[in-house]
Design a protein around this motif. Structure first.
Motif, PDB file in Angstrom:
ATOM      1  N   UNK A  32       0.869  -1.178   0.000  1.00 50.39           N
ATOM      2  CA  UNK A  32       0.000   0.000   0.000  1.00 50.39           C
ATOM      3  C   UNK A  32       0.908   1.231   0.000  1.00 50.39           C
ATOM      4  N   UNK A  33       0.789   2.045  -1.055  1.00 50.39           N
ATOM      5  CA  UNK A  33       1.646   3.217  -1.228  1.00 50.39           C
ATOM      6  C   UNK A  33       0.816   4.481  -1.018  1.00 50.39           C
ATOM      7  N   UNK A  34       1.350   5.387  -0.187  1.00 48.34           N
ATOM      8  CA  UNK A  34       0.675   6.664   0.072  1.00 48.34           C
ATOM      9  C   UNK A  34       1.652   7.810  -0.195  1.00 48.34           C
ATOM     10  N   UNK A  35       1.201   8.778  -0.944  1.00 47.65           N
ATOM     11  CA  UNK A  35       2.017   9.954  -1.214  1.00 47.65           C
ATOM     12  C   UNK A  35       1.982  10.890  -0.013  1.00 47.65           C
ATOM     13  N   UNK A  36       3.150  11.366   0.399  1.00 46.63           N
ATOM     14  CA  UNK A  36       3.252  12.301   1.508  1.00 46.63           C
ATOM     15  C   UNK A  36       3.516  13.729   1.030  1.00 46.63           C
ATOM     16  N   UNK A  37       4.334  13.856  -0.021  1.00 52.53           N
ATOM     17  CA  UNK A  37       4.779  15.172  -0.453  1.00 52.53           C
ATOM     18  C   UNK A  37       5.301  15.101  -1.878  1.00 52.53           C
ATOM     19  N   UNK A  38       4.960  16.098  -2.670  1.00 56.17           N
ATOM     20  CA  UNK A  38       5.600  16.329  -3.955  1.00 56.17           C
ATOM     21  C   UNK A  38       6.046  17.781  -3.944  1.00 56.17           C
ATOM     22  N   UNK A  39       7.335  18.006  -4.234  1.00 58.23           N
ATOM     23  CA  UNK A  39       7.890  19.356  -4.147  1.00 58.23           C
ATOM     24  C   UNK A  39       8.834  19.624  -5.316  1.00 58.23           C
ATOM     25  N   UNK A  40       8.558  20.697  -6.066  1.00 57.34           N
ATOM     26  CA  UNK A  40       9.489  21.120  -7.113  1.00 57.34           C
ATOM     27  C   UNK A  40      10.827  21.477  -6.494  1.00 57.34           C
ATOM     28  N   UNK A  41      11.901  21.317  -7.289  1.00 56.68           N
ATOM     29  CA  UNK A  41      13.243  21.686  -6.849  1.00 56.68           C
ATOM     30  C   UNK A  41      13.741  22.798  -7.770  1.00 56.68           C
ATOM     31  N   UNK A  42      13.502  24.055  -7.405  1.00 55.56           N
ATOM     32  CA  UNK A  42      13.824  25.172  -8.298  1.00 55.56           C
ATOM     33  C   UNK A  42      15.300  25.244  -8.719  1.00 55.56           C
ATOM     34  N   UNK A  43      16.202  24.809  -7.841  1.00 53.03           N
ATOM     35  CA  UNK A  43      17.622  24.866  -8.205  1.00 53.03           C
ATOM     36  C   UNK A  43      18.058  23.660  -9.035  1.00 53.03           C
ATOM     37  N   UNK A  44      17.144  22.711  -9.278  1.00 57.16           N
ATOM     38  CA  UNK A  44      17.379  21.573 -10.180  1.00 57.16           C
ATOM     39  C   UNK A  44      16.242  21.570 -11.202  1.00 57.16           C
ATOM     40  N   UNK A  45      16.341  22.383 -12.243  1.00 56.86           N
ATOM     41  CA  UNK A  45      15.247  22.521 -13.209  1.00 56.86           C
ATOM     42  C   UNK A  45      14.773  21.173 -13.750  1.00 56.86           C
ATOM     43  N   UNK A  46      13.444  21.004 -13.774  1.00 53.54           N
ATOM     44  CA  UNK A  46      12.839  19.783 -14.298  1.00 53.54           C
ATOM     45  C   UNK A  46      12.805  18.634 -13.307  1.00 53.54           C
ATOM     46  N   UNK A  47      13.253  18.854 -12.072  1.00 50.32           N
ATOM     47  CA  UNK A  47      13.282  17.798 -11.046  1.00 50.32           C
ATOM     48  C   UNK A  47      12.312  18.123  -9.918  1.00 50.32           C
ATOM     49  N   UNK A  48      11.868  17.061  -9.243  1.00 49.34           N
ATOM     50  CA  UNK A  48      11.010  17.207  -8.072  1.00 49.34           C
ATOM     51  C   UNK A  48      11.340  16.101  -7.077  1.00 49.34           C
ATOM     52  N   UNK A  49      10.911  16.321  -5.840  1.00 48.01           N
ATOM     53  CA  UNK A  49      11.020  15.308  -4.794  1.00 48.01           C
ATOM     54  C   UNK A  49       9.632  14.727  -4.577  1.00 48.01           C
ATOM     55  N   UNK A  50       9.579  13.418  -4.450  1.00 47.49           N
ATOM     56  CA  UNK A  50       8.352  12.723  -4.080  1.00 47.49           C
ATOM     57  C   UNK A  50       8.667  11.895  -2.842  1.00 47.49           C
ATOM     58  N   UNK A  51       7.883  12.081  -1.787  1.00 46.54           N
ATOM     59  CA  UNK A  51       8.007  11.264  -0.572  1.00 46.54           C
ATOM     60  C   UNK A  51       6.766  10.398  -0.470  1.00 46.54           C
ATOM     61  N   UNK A  52       6.989   9.104  -0.224  1.00 47.51           N
ATOM     62  CA  UNK A  52       5.892   8.150  -0.088  1.00 47.51           C
ATOM     63  C   UNK A  52       6.135   7.261   1.128  1.00 47.51           C
ATOM     64  N   UNK A  53       5.060   6.681   1.637  1.00 44.80           N
ATOM     65  CA  UNK A  53       5.197   5.588   2.593  1.00 44.80           C
ATOM     66  C   UNK A  53       4.752   4.324   1.867  1.00 44.80           C
ATOM     67  N   UNK A  54       5.375   3.227   2.222  1.00 46.26           N
ATOM     68  CA  UNK A  54       5.009   1.921   1.681  1.00 46.26           C
ATOM     69  C   UNK A  54       4.732   1.004   2.857  1.00 46.26           C
ATOM     70  N   UNK A  55       3.530   0.436   2.866  1.00 47.21           N
ATOM     71  CA  UNK A  55       3.155  -0.559   3.871  1.00 47.21           C
ATOM     72  C   UNK A  55       3.137  -1.916   3.200  1.00 47.21           C
ATOM     73  N   UNK A  56       3.966  -2.814   3.699  1.00 50.28           N
ATOM     74  CA  UNK A  56       3.998  -4.193   3.214  1.00 50.28           C
ATOM     75  C   UNK A  56       3.185  -5.049   4.182  1.00 50.28           C
ATOM     76  N   UNK A  57       2.049  -5.582   3.762  1.00 50.11           N
ATOM     77  CA  UNK A  57       1.384  -6.572   4.608  1.00 50.11           C
ATOM     78  C   UNK A  57       2.288  -7.803   4.734  1.00 50.11           C
ATOM     79  N   UNK A  58       2.027  -8.680   5.679  1.00 50.86           N
ATOM     80  CA  UNK A  58       2.820  -9.912   5.770  1.00 50.86           C
ATOM     81  C   UNK A  58       2.817 -10.635   4.428  1.00 50.86           C
ATOM     82  N   UNK A  59       4.005 -11.025   3.972  1.00 51.40           N
ATOM     83  CA  UNK A  59       4.129 -11.774   2.724  1.00 51.40           C
ATOM     84  C   UNK A  59       4.119 -10.936   1.464  1.00 51.40           C
TER      85      UNK A  59
END
Length: 138
Positions: free
Chosen positions: A33-60
């Motif tokens: 189960x993937x949940x997005x936490x943050x998407x942020x442009x990186x002005x000093x790196x043109x064309x790039x962004x940061x994406x932060x996610x959490x990943x929940x792995x159920x058993x198995x």
């Protein structure tokens, strides 16, 4: 026909059916189960962004082989996960441990190390703006 032969004749289809059912169950491992936490442009790196996610792995839980086309930084919050990239060694990570994948890495191993306990981790990705962060590899 002896009793032993009769049991063997009737048990074979049952054992085969059980084997098929077990194989199908194993192939149907629970999805992460993937949940997005943050998407942020990186002005000093043109064309790039940061994406932060959490990943929940159920058993198995097991990820398919994939890549990210990004710099990916993993931090384990709970449980135990197994990670690996093509050409590298598999590593088992526990809370507080980290893992890195480069933009050209193929993520060959990603799974919960436990079949009974969940696992959870945060991933920070530096990627091309608007690009998919999960690319299946066949």
């Amino acid at each position: 026909m002896t009793i032993r032969q009769n049991i063997a004749r009737t048990a074979r289809p049952l054992l085969l059916a059980c084997g098929i059912a077990l194989a199908q169950h194993a192939a149907a491992a629970p999805d992460a189960v993937v949940r997005s936490l943050l998407t942020q442009d990186l002005p000093d790196l043109p064309g790039k962004e940061v994406l932060m996610i959490t990943v929940d792995y159920p058993p198995g839980a097991v990820d398919p082989v994939h890549r990210h086309d990004a710099h990916s930084f993993v931090y384990v919050l709970e449980g135990s996960i197994v990670m690996g990239v093509k050409g590298g060694k598999e590593v088992t990570l526990t809370p507080g441990q980290t893992f890195y994948e480069g933009p050209n890495d193929i993520h060959t191993v990603g799974r919960n190390a436990s079949s009974t306990k969940p696992a959870r981790f945060v991933v920070t990705l530096i990627k091309k703006k608007g690009a998919d962060f999960f690319i299946p590899v066949k």
